[in-house]
Scaffold this motif. Structure first.
Motif, mmCIF file in Angstrom:
data_model
loop_
_atom_site.group_PDB
_atom_site.id
_atom_site.type_symbol
_atom_site.label_atom_id
_atom_site.label_comp_id
_atom_site.label_asym_id
_atom_site.label_seq_id
_atom_site.Cartn_x
_atom_site.Cartn_y
_atom_site.Cartn_z
ATOM 1 N N PHE A 329 -0.249 9.048 1.040
ATOM 2 C CA PHE A 329 0.519 8.030 0.326
ATOM 3 C C PHE A 329 -0.309 7.397 -0.784
ATOM 4 O O PHE A 329 0.156 7.272 -1.932
ATOM 5 C CB PHE A 329 0.993 6.968 1.317
ATOM 6 N N TRP A 330 -1.530 7.000 -0.480
ATOM 7 C CA TRP A 330 -2.352 6.347 -1.504
ATOM 8 C C TRP A 330 -2.744 7.318 -2.612
ATOM 9 O O TRP A 330 -2.791 6.933 -3.791
ATOM 10 C CB TRP A 330 -3.600 5.758 -0.848
ATOM 11 N N SER A 331 -3.008 8.553 -2.274
ATOM 12 C CA SER A 331 -3.330 9.540 -3.308
ATOM 13 C C SER A 331 -2.145 9.767 -4.243
ATOM 14 O O SER A 331 -2.299 9.814 -5.470
ATOM 15 C CB SER A 331 -3.741 10.861 -2.656
ATOM 16 N N ALA A 332 -0.946 9.904 -3.669
ATOM 17 C CA ALA A 332 0.240 10.099 -4.494
ATOM 18 C C ALA A 332 0.539 8.871 -5.352
ATOM 19 O O ALA A 332 0.949 8.996 -6.516
ATOM 20 C CB ALA A 332 1.448 10.438 -3.616
ATOM 21 N N LEU A 333 0.332 7.683 -4.785
ATOM 22 C CA LEU A 333 0.603 6.468 -5.544
ATOM 23 C C LEU A 333 -0.309 6.364 -6.763
ATOM 24 O O LEU A 333 0.145 6.049 -7.873
ATOM 25 C CB LEU A 333 0.422 5.249 -4.637
ATOM 26 N N ILE A 334 -1.579 6.635 -6.581
ATOM 27 C CA ILE A 334 -2.531 6.531 -7.700
ATOM 28 C C ILE A 334 -2.287 7.632 -8.721
ATOM 29 O O ILE A 334 -2.241 7.379 -9.939
ATOM 30 C CB ILE A 334 -3.965 6.578 -7.164
ATOM 31 N N ALA A 335 -2.122 8.877 -8.249
ATOM 32 C CA ALA A 335 -1.984 10.004 -9.170
ATOM 33 C C ALA A 335 -0.689 9.918 -9.976
ATOM 34 O O ALA A 335 -0.693 9.987 -11.205
ATOM 35 C CB ALA A 335 -2.049 11.315 -8.397
ATOM 36 N N PHE A 336 0.445 9.747 -9.300
ATOM 37 C CA PHE A 336 1.726 9.743 -10.006
ATOM 38 C C PHE A 336 1.978 8.404 -10.699
ATOM 39 O O PHE A 336 2.738 8.349 -11.669
ATOM 40 C CB PHE A 336 2.856 10.071 -9.036
ATOM 41 N N GLY A 337 1.348 7.326 -10.220
ATOM 42 C CA GLY A 337 1.429 6.067 -10.958
ATOM 43 C C GLY A 337 0.746 6.165 -12.307
ATOM 44 O O GLY A 337 1.276 5.716 -13.329
ATOM 45 N N ALA A 338 -0.437 6.766 -12.322
ATOM 46 C CA ALA A 338 -1.121 6.977 -13.598
ATOM 47 C C ALA A 338 -0.355 7.944 -14.488
ATOM 48 O O ALA A 338 -0.298 7.781 -15.716
ATOM 49 C CB ALA A 338 -2.529 7.509 -13.340
ATOM 50 N N LEU A 339 0.277 8.958 -13.875
ATOM 51 C CA LEU A 339 1.072 9.898 -14.658
ATOM 52 C C LEU A 339 2.272 9.204 -15.291
ATOM 53 O O LEU A 339 2.581 9.418 -16.476
ATOM 54 C CB LEU A 339 1.525 11.045 -13.766
ATOM 55 N N ALA A 340 2.969 8.363 -14.531
ATOM 56 C CA ALA A 340 4.122 7.649 -15.080
ATOM 57 C C ALA A 340 3.701 6.699 -16.183
ATOM 58 O O ALA A 340 4.396 6.554 -17.204
ATOM 59 C CB ALA A 340 4.833 6.878 -13.960
#
Length: 443
Positions: A329-340
């Motif tokens: 969850f935290w990896s996806a939040l950081i990675a896709f948050g930065a992507l968005a």
């Protein structure tokens, strides 16, 4: 997109199909180390899963070389060959470590040599876009040192987080997914061919992780070992180096004005890729905390312990599967948050969404013993630990009654008196009228 998806699927299929034979080979070769104090698993598990992942990488590059649209990547760039050379070297070092447990300093030297091999073949950082300054051209030595440092940091960050079943492969797969979406957008939307190698590397990396995950999920039947963790760390670093240090911001044509204004306006685009620490922020943070913790205690930074983030999640009460999902969850939040944010940096909804999801993640961290219950109609679709307690009590009571009836029938056949369990019949539960009712407690 179809060519990338085909490459991804073939890489995943080859990795998945080879992992089974590799597991048998690891057992025969004796690559099953004893249980250490810091290990979470309780049974010896074979390693050398990186062998299957490496051949998946080779299959993905071979297929991409024969596809019409991806063949140009090999014709115009030497980066795929540089990646294959560095990956072969780091994979060989990892295989030796999985079998013979080589020294940490030797592994560090091998990582630096593998990074140097990629630099010699052209996979290096040429310049850095710095906000307010512009493009800063790097000398040959500066680019080499920065590239080697980036590769070593990424490899060890992934290696450090490889402590639970399916954790490293899943987190790297999430990071590679965000990386692929960004690189494909740069390559397809803006027509920049320099982003094509990084897009290919990300697709192959996702295939390697997806093909290995079914064998590595809890309870794992095989571990990737250092041969796998160092390999996927190197591939992830190679993609970041390819698109960050060799893509000119002027080619994006998103602005008009000076070079300083160009870099300043394209900073949101470079947020996920200035350093790969943004897309692997969780393992990188774990790496920094581990070094600080060990040096504070007077130990070597390479000394193993049970102080990693996933170990702490287990200590506070999370199950193995839940600890892995929280890290996902935290990896996806950081990675896709930065992507968005790189796509639309002016949207406040993106910031609010990231803040809300961060709060959800903190709540999950603080509720290690919370077990969600699903509605009655969904009981059959979830694991037993998420079903309601009433059904479990009824099943246990029915099993107890059936067992008692079987014992009574056997006693009648043999002519013996059946034992009467306490609490259900006349021994402890008798009244003036007779034994207590055997109806199931509905509370």
């Amino acid at each position: 997109m179809r060519e990338y998806l085909l490459t991804l699927c073939i890489t995943a299929a080859v990795t998945y199909l080879l992992t089974g034979p590799v597991r048998k080979f690891a057992i025969v070769a004796g690559a099953m180390p004893e249980i250490r104090a810091r290990d979470v698993h309780r049974e010896p598990t074979p390693r050398l899963g990186g062998i299957a992942m490496f051949f998946g990488l080779c299959a993905g590059l071979l297929v991409a070389d024969h596809l019409t649209n991806l063949n140009e990547v090999f014709a115009k760039s030497n980066e795929p060959r540089a990646l294959l050379s560095g990956a072969a070297l780091i994979w060989l070092i990892g295989v030796l470590d999985d079998k013979f447990e080589i020294d940490a300093l030797i592994k560090l030297g091998g990582q630096m040599i593998a990074a140097g091999v990629m630099v010699m073949q052209g996979l290096t950082i040429l310049w850095l876009p710095i906000p307010g300054v512009g493009n800063v051209a790097l000398t040959q030595w500066q680019g080499t040192l920065l590239t080697v440092a980036l590769v070593v940091i990424t490899i060890n960050a992934v290696n450090f987080v490889d402590g639970l079943d399916g954790l490293a492969a899943g987190m790297v797969c999430i990071a590679a997914g965000a990386f692929f979406l960004y690189a494909y957008r740069i390559w397809y939307s803006y027509g920049i061919e320099a982003a094509a190698p990084a897009t290919l590397f990300a697709a192959i990396l996702m295939g390697m992780c997806l093909g290995f995950l079914p064998h590595n999920m809890h309870p794992a039947r095989i571990f990737m070992g250092d041969s796998g963790s160092m390999l996927i760390g190197l591939v992830l670093a190679a993609g970041a180096i390819s698109i960050t240090g060799q893509l000119d911001p002027d080619a994006l044509a998103l602005f008009t004005g000076s070079e300083k204004a160009a870099v300043h306006q394209t900073v949101p685009v470079y947020i996920p890729l200035l350093l790969p620490l943004t897309i692997i922020a969780v393992p990188a943070a774990d790496l920094v905390l581990a070094i600080v913790r060990r040096t504070w205690r007077g130990q070597s930074p390479f000394a193993a312990d049970r102080g990693h983030l996933h170990h702490r999640l287990l200590e506070i009460g999370h199950s193995h599967s839940r600890a892995v999902l929280i890290m996902y969850f935290w990896s996806a939040l950081i990675a896709f948050g930065a992507l968005a944010y790189s796509v639309n940096s002016a949207s406040m909804w993106i910031v609010l969404g990231v803040v809300f999801l961060s709060a959800v993640g903190l709540v999950l961290l603080l509720l290690p013993r919370f077990t969600p219950r699903v509605p009655v109609w969904a009981q059959r679709f979830v694991p037993p630990r998420y079903r309601r307690r009433r059904r479990a009590i009824e099943a246990a009571a029915e099993a107890a009654v059936a067992h008692e009836a079987n014992e009574a029938q056997e006693a009648q056949e043999t002519g013996e008196r059946a034992p009467v369990p306490a609490g259900l019949s006349g021994v402890n539960g008798a009244t003036a009228i007779g034994p207590r009712s055997r109806f199931v407690d509905r509370r």
